[in-house]
Write an enzyme that holds these catalytic residues in place. Structure first.
Site, PDB file in Angstrom:
ATOM      1  N   GLY A 189     -12.829 -16.572 -14.013  1.00  0.00           N
ATOM      2  CA  GLY A 189     -13.430 -15.256 -14.232  1.00  0.00           C
ATOM      3  C   GLY A 189     -14.800 -15.103 -13.604  1.00  0.00           C
ATOM      4  N   HIS A 224     -12.734 -14.687  -5.099  1.00  0.00           N
ATOM      5  CA  HIS A 224     -11.531 -14.530  -5.933  1.00  0.00           C
ATOM      6  C   HIS A 224     -10.659 -13.389  -5.410  1.00  0.00           C
ATOM      7  CE1 HIS A 224     -14.464 -16.156  -9.080  1.00  0.00           C
ATOM      8  NE2 HIS A 224     -13.505 -17.059  -9.065  1.00  0.00           N
TER       9      HIS A 224
HETATM   10  P1  AMP Z   1     -13.334 -20.513 -10.168  1.00  0.00           P
HETATM   11  O1  AMP Z   1     -13.220 -19.204 -10.884  1.00  0.00           O
HETATM   12  O2  AMP Z   1     -14.693 -20.776  -9.620  1.00  0.00           O
HETATM   13  O3  AMP Z   1     -12.746 -21.659 -10.946  1.00  0.00           O
HETATM   14  O4  AMP Z   1     -12.426 -20.377  -8.887  1.00  0.00           O
HETATM   15  C1  AMP Z   1     -11.103 -19.914  -8.955  1.00  0.00           C
HETATM   16  C2  AMP Z   1     -10.464 -20.024  -7.593  1.00  0.00           C
HETATM   17  O5  AMP Z   1     -11.221 -19.258  -6.671  1.00  0.00           O
HETATM   18  C3  AMP Z   1     -10.451 -21.461  -7.063  1.00  0.00           C
HETATM   19  O6  AMP Z   1      -9.233 -21.683  -6.367  1.00  0.00           O
HETATM   20  C4  AMP Z   1     -11.626 -21.476  -6.130  1.00  0.00           C
HETATM   21  O7  AMP Z   1     -11.503 -22.413  -5.091  1.00  0.00           O
HETATM   22  C5  AMP Z   1     -11.580 -20.071  -5.588  1.00  0.00           C
HETATM   23  N1  AMP Z   1     -12.895 -19.687  -5.063  1.00  0.00           N
HETATM   24  C6  AMP Z   1     -14.096 -19.766  -5.707  1.00  0.00           C
HETATM   25  N2  AMP Z   1     -15.098 -19.378  -4.894  1.00  0.00           N
HETATM   26  C7  AMP Z   1     -14.523 -19.059  -3.708  1.00  0.00           C
HETATM   27  C8  AMP Z   1     -15.028 -18.608  -2.443  1.00  0.00           C
HETATM   28  N3  AMP Z   1     -16.324 -18.408  -2.231  1.00  0.00           N
HETATM   29  N4  AMP Z   1     -14.146 -18.393  -1.454  1.00  0.00           N
HETATM   30  C9  AMP Z   1     -12.821 -18.599  -1.650  1.00  0.00           C
HETATM   31  N5  AMP Z   1     -12.275 -19.023  -2.794  1.00  0.00           N
HETATM   32  C10 AMP Z   1     -13.113 -19.258  -3.819  1.00  0.00           C
END
Ligand code: AMP
Length: 280
Positions: free
Chosen positions: A33, A39
């Site tokens: 989130g 995301h």
């Molecule tokens: P998180 O909410 O940070 O656990 O991330 C959820 C998903 O979004 C994971 O697969 C992350 O690798 C991806 N994600 C987070 N930040 C980025 C970003 N800057 N670019 C691409 N994907 C991202």
């Protein structure tokens, strides 16, 4: 079409079975989130590959260490739901913690190789929490395809391995890192950065650039590349958790750094731990 907001495991599974029954391809985007453009890029990617995209929003306590930021991890469910709706998600799964873990839960998944170094070494139990929650999300959302970000390079590798070794019947897609205009990788944790810290956080992507430049002309000693990355991080007053050059598949440190290897950094900017990586 209206977006379904699902809170319990039973509701989630029922929704997934209905989609499958109707012949729909399900795409899953797991998140914690506080959504940002990174995301949203994963949701867009999932929409290309599936008929019905479900976004999960769950700050998973099991992947946080006792002294980490679980309690203060940023949360804004109303805003996240709005963004998911605008992005065209068919469903959002937002379970409260008790809907995911029985108080006496006693089955966990551990990947024993790719997750042992880097973030795994610095955050004991982290990937055990990640594998467990992602396996549960797979069982609850029954996806044909699940999209992860390269931002968490090691996590994507660990999940791929779990899917291979436990025969999960789905495809894993890893989407590129979305960055701010100046190069900072987008992250929910960037909200913690003060103005000065936000400027210094640029050191991570700068240090990755230094590593890429170092190998552009040909292989060179990884030690030397690591030193140059460290210098760049220190120049931005970042406290290094690790700065490594590894093999893209095995995630083992390399002796000679070369194109195709991956540079990975974790560093503290004030109290905020940031990660970033780059395929050289
Ligand atoms: P998180 O909410 O940070 O656990 O991330 C959820 C998903 O979004 C994971 O697969 C992350 O690798 C991806 N994600 C987070 N930040 C980025 C970003 N800057 N670019 C691409 N994907 C991202």
């Amino acid at each position: 079409m209206s977006m379904s907001v699902l809170k319990s495991a039973e509701e989630m599974q029922r929704w997934a079975l209905e989609q499958r029954g109707a012949g729909k391809r399900i795409g899953l985007v797991p998140t914690m989130g506080y959504l940002h453009e990174g995301h949203l890029s994963l949701i867009a990617e999932a929409k290309k590959r599936a008929d019905a995209v479900v976004v999960s929003i769950f700050v998973n306590p099991v992947q946080f260490g006792p002294n980490e930021d679980f309690a203060k991890y940023p949360r804004d469910e109303a805003r996240d739901l709005k963004l998911c709706r605008e992005a065209g998600a068919a469903a959002v799964f937002v379970p409260p913690v008790p809907a995911m873990y029985a108080p006496d839960a006693s089955v966990f998944i551990t990947e024993e190789r790719l997750g042992s170094g880097l973030c795994g070494a610095r955050r004991p139990g982290h990937f055990r929490g990640v594998c467990t929650v992602v396996a549960k999300l797979f069982n609850l959302t029954l996806p044909h395809v699940a999209v992860f970000g390269q931002k968490d390079y090691q996590q994507a590798a660990v999940i791929r391995r779990m899917v291979r070794d436990l025969n999960f019947p789905l495809e894993i897609v890893v989407a590129p890192i979305v960055r701010e205009a100046d190069g900072l990788a987008m992250s929910s944790r960037n909200v913690f950065l003060s103005g000065d810290e936000r400027a210094r956080a640029l050191g991570l992507s700068r240090a990755l650039r230094v590593a890429a430049d170092a190998v552009a002309a040909g292989p060179c000693a990884a030690d030397a590349v690591r030193r140059r990355m460290s210098k760049e991080l220190e120049k931005h007053a970042l406290k290094i958790d690790y700065a490594e050059i590894v093999d893209a598949e095995t995630l083992e440190p390399v002796g000679d750094a070369r194109q195709g290897n991956v540079a990975l950094i974790a560093a503290y900017c004030g109290k905020t731990r940031l990660i970033d990586n780059r395929v050289l």
